[in-house]
Scaffold this motif. Structure first.
Motif, short mmCIF file in Angstrom:
data_model
loop_
_atom_site.label_atom_id
_atom_site.label_comp_id
_atom_site.label_asym_id
_atom_site.label_seq_id
_atom_site.Cartn_x
_atom_site.Cartn_y
_atom_site.Cartn_z
N PRO A 9 0.89 -1.31 0.20
CA PRO A 9 -0.09 0.19 -0.24
C PRO A 9 0.84 1.18 0.01
CG PRO A 9 -0.75 -1.61 1.74
CD PRO A 9 0.75 -2.24 1.15
N THR A 10 0.51 2.21 -0.99
CA THR A 10 1.49 3.57 -0.89
C THR A 10 1.67 4.26 0.23
OG1 THR A 10 0.72 3.50 -3.30
CG2 THR A 10 1.73 5.54 -2.29
N PRO A 11 0.51 4.35 1.05
CA PRO A 11 0.61 4.93 2.35
C PRO A 11 1.73 4.34 3.27
CG PRO A 11 -1.66 4.96 1.72
CD PRO A 11 -0.79 4.12 0.92
N ALA A 12 1.83 2.77 3.27
CA ALA A 12 2.56 2.29 4.03
C ALA A 12 4.15 2.71 3.71
CB ALA A 12 2.63 0.70 3.97
N LEU A 13 4.35 2.64 2.41
CA LEU A 13 5.70 2.80 1.95
C LEU A 13 5.99 4.44 2.10
CD1 LEU A 13 8.39 2.24 0.14
CD2 LEU A 13 7.03 2.95 -1.80
N HIS A 14 5.08 5.27 1.96
CA HIS A 14 5.42 6.63 2.23
C HIS A 14 5.72 7.10 3.58
CE1 HIS A 14 3.21 8.39 -1.67
NE2 HIS A 14 4.55 7.74 -2.06
N SER A 15 4.99 6.36 4.65
CA SER A 15 5.54 6.26 6.00
C SER A 15 6.92 6.11 6.24
CB SER A 15 4.33 5.70 6.86
OG SER A 15 4.55 4.37 6.88
N VAL A 16 7.13 5.04 5.59
CA VAL A 16 8.66 4.30 5.90
C VAL A 16 9.78 5.47 5.45
CG1 VAL A 16 10.30 2.73 5.57
CG2 VAL A 16 7.96 2.21 6.42
N LEU A 17 9.47 5.87 4.00
CA LEU A 17 10.19 6.73 3.46
C LEU A 17 10.51 8.07 4.01
CD1 LEU A 17 9.43 6.16 -0.41
CD2 LEU A 17 11.69 5.40 1.02
N ALA A 18 9.07 8.74 4.60
CA ALA A 18 9.17 9.72 5.61
C ALA A 18 9.94 9.62 6.79
CB ALA A 18 7.93 10.14 5.92
N ALA A 19 9.92 8.49 7.49
CA ALA A 19 10.77 8.23 8.55
C ALA A 19 12.24 8.18 8.48
CB ALA A 19 10.27 6.96 9.25
N LEU A 20 12.59 7.57 7.10
CA LEU A 20 14.10 7.53 6.65
C LEU A 20 14.50 9.06 6.40
CD1 LEU A 20 14.12 4.47 4.22
CD2 LEU A 20 15.23 4.52 6.48
N ALA A 24 14.49 12.29 13.18
CA ALA A 24 14.30 11.34 14.08
C ALA A 24 15.23 10.04 13.93
CB ALA A 24 12.90 10.93 14.57
N LEU A 25 15.48 9.90 12.71
CA LEU A 25 16.23 8.51 11.94
C LEU A 25 17.51 8.66 12.88
CD1 LEU A 25 16.63 6.13 10.47
CD2 LEU A 25 17.74 7.68 8.75
N ARG A 26 18.12 9.69 13.23
CA ARG A 26 19.60 9.78 14.09
C ARG A 26 19.15 9.56 15.44
NH1 ARG A 26 21.80 8.23 10.05
NH2 ARG A 26 21.83 9.43 8.27
N GLU A 27 18.07 9.39 15.94
CA GLU A 27 17.95 9.07 17.37
C GLU A 27 17.01 7.72 17.47
OE1 GLU A 27 14.97 12.23 18.55
OE2 GLU A 27 16.50 13.76 17.87
N LEU A 40 19.57 5.78 2.16
CA LEU A 40 19.01 4.44 2.60
C LEU A 40 17.90 4.12 1.52
CD1 LEU A 40 19.07 5.29 6.49
CD2 LEU A 40 20.64 3.71 5.05
N SER A 41 17.66 2.71 1.42
CA SER A 41 16.31 2.44 0.81
C SER A 41 15.40 1.58 1.48
CB SER A 41 16.69 2.00 -0.72
OG SER A 41 17.77 0.95 -0.53
N ALA A 42 14.14 1.54 1.38
CA ALA A 42 13.24 0.63 1.68
C ALA A 42 12.73 -0.48 0.71
CB ALA A 42 11.81 1.27 2.23
N GLU A 43 13.27 -1.70 0.99
CA GLU A 43 12.98 -2.98 -0.02
C GLU A 43 12.30 -3.99 0.33
OE1 GLU A 43 16.91 -3.74 -1.81
OE2 GLU A 43 17.42 -1.57 -2.13
N LEU A 44 11.89 -4.97 -0.45
CA LEU A 44 11.26 -6.03 -0.16
C LEU A 44 10.17 -6.12 0.93
CD1 LEU A 44 14.32 -8.75 0.02
CD2 LEU A 44 12.50 -8.59 -1.65
N GLY A 92 -6.74 5.72 10.98
CA GLY A 92 -6.22 6.58 9.92
C GLY A 92 -5.54 6.05 8.74
N GLY A 93 -5.40 4.66 8.55
CA GLY A 93 -4.58 4.07 7.32
C GLY A 93 -3.26 3.59 7.83
N TRP A 94 -2.41 3.43 7.05
CA TRP A 94 -1.08 2.81 7.26
C TRP A 94 0.09 3.95 7.94
CZ3 TRP A 94 -0.37 -2.33 7.47
CH2 TRP A 94 -1.45 -2.88 6.63
N THR A 95 0.68 3.31 8.77
CA THR A 95 1.65 4.52 9.46
C THR A 95 2.97 3.73 10.02
OG1 THR A 95 1.86 6.18 11.46
CG2 THR A 95 0.73 4.26 11.89
N PHE A 96 4.09 4.43 10.14
CA PHE A 96 5.35 3.90 10.34
C PHE A 96 5.18 3.42 11.93
CE2 PHE A 96 9.24 4.90 12.44
CZ PHE A 96 10.07 3.99 11.92
#
Length: 197
Positions: A9-20, A24-27, A40-44, A92-96
């Motif tokens: 689902p596109t929202p799930a991918l977008h939530s991970v890309l936003a987190a990357l 906050a990633l450095r924390e 960094l990339s989100a794969e598989l 509200g849908g998919w979230t990181f």
């Protein structure tokens, strides 16, 4: 490649890309991500199903019931898998949800390689059995199935990931028809004291 990775689902991918891309990633509690250099990339993306066993009439073991709980992505820096990211379905849908490291990363990659070598056209999924602290790579036999639906088919294959529960060998493929009854026995509630069971 015989594996047919599902459309996430596109929202799930977008939530991970936003987190990357977030400061906050450095924390994050994952040292590999905090020290990563370069993109960094989100794969598989793999759908994560949770297994429960419903009570079966006339027998101690139940029928398998699954529900889609989230999607897991392997986070790669160059050619190396550094961590994984989980998403959850909310009202509200998919979230990181979170990033994590640990033995399931290398075990997942190893199981995916095993599946590729089998030559069968599998749809890879993850099947979690929280009560047993167990995670398996679920190789679904219908590569075109909706990844959010369906219970394990008896002909599907489960590859337990390491660390596996006592008495179940990690990375040994099992047909669902062979492994799920064993899991159902472990998941069945113990007989009540004083009962004739």
């Amino acid at each position: 490649m015989p594996l047919h990775v599902s459309q996430v689902p596109t929202p799930a991918l977008h939530s991970v890309l936003a987190a990357l891309g977030s400061p906050a990633l450095r924390e994050a509690s994952t040292p590999a991500l905090r020290s990563a250099q370069g993109p960094l990339s989100a794969e598989l993306p793999l759908p994560v199903h949770v297994l429960g066993v419903t009570a079966a009439a006339g027998g101690p073991a139940g029928a398998p019931a699954t529900r889609l709980a989230g999607w897991r992505f392997l986070i790669r820096g160059g050619e190396v898998t550094l961590a994984a990211a989980d998403t959850l379905r909310t009202a509200g849908g998919w979230t990181f949800s979170h990033f994590f490291e640990g033995p399931y990363l290398t075990s997942t990659e190893r199981a995916l390689r095993q599946a590729e070598l089998s030559g069968a056209p599998w749809q890879p999924r993850l099947l979690s059995v929280p009560e047993l602290y167990m995670l398996t790579l679920w190789l679904h036999g219908d590569p075109d199935a909706d990844p959010a639906d369906g219970a394990p088919d008896p002909a599907d294959v489960l590859i337990p990931l390491a660390p596996a529960p006592p008495g179940i060998a990690a990375h040994r493929p099992h047909r669902v028809a062979d492994l799920l009854p064993r899991l159902a026995v472990r998941l069945a509630p113990p007989p009540l004291l004083g009962s004739s069971a």
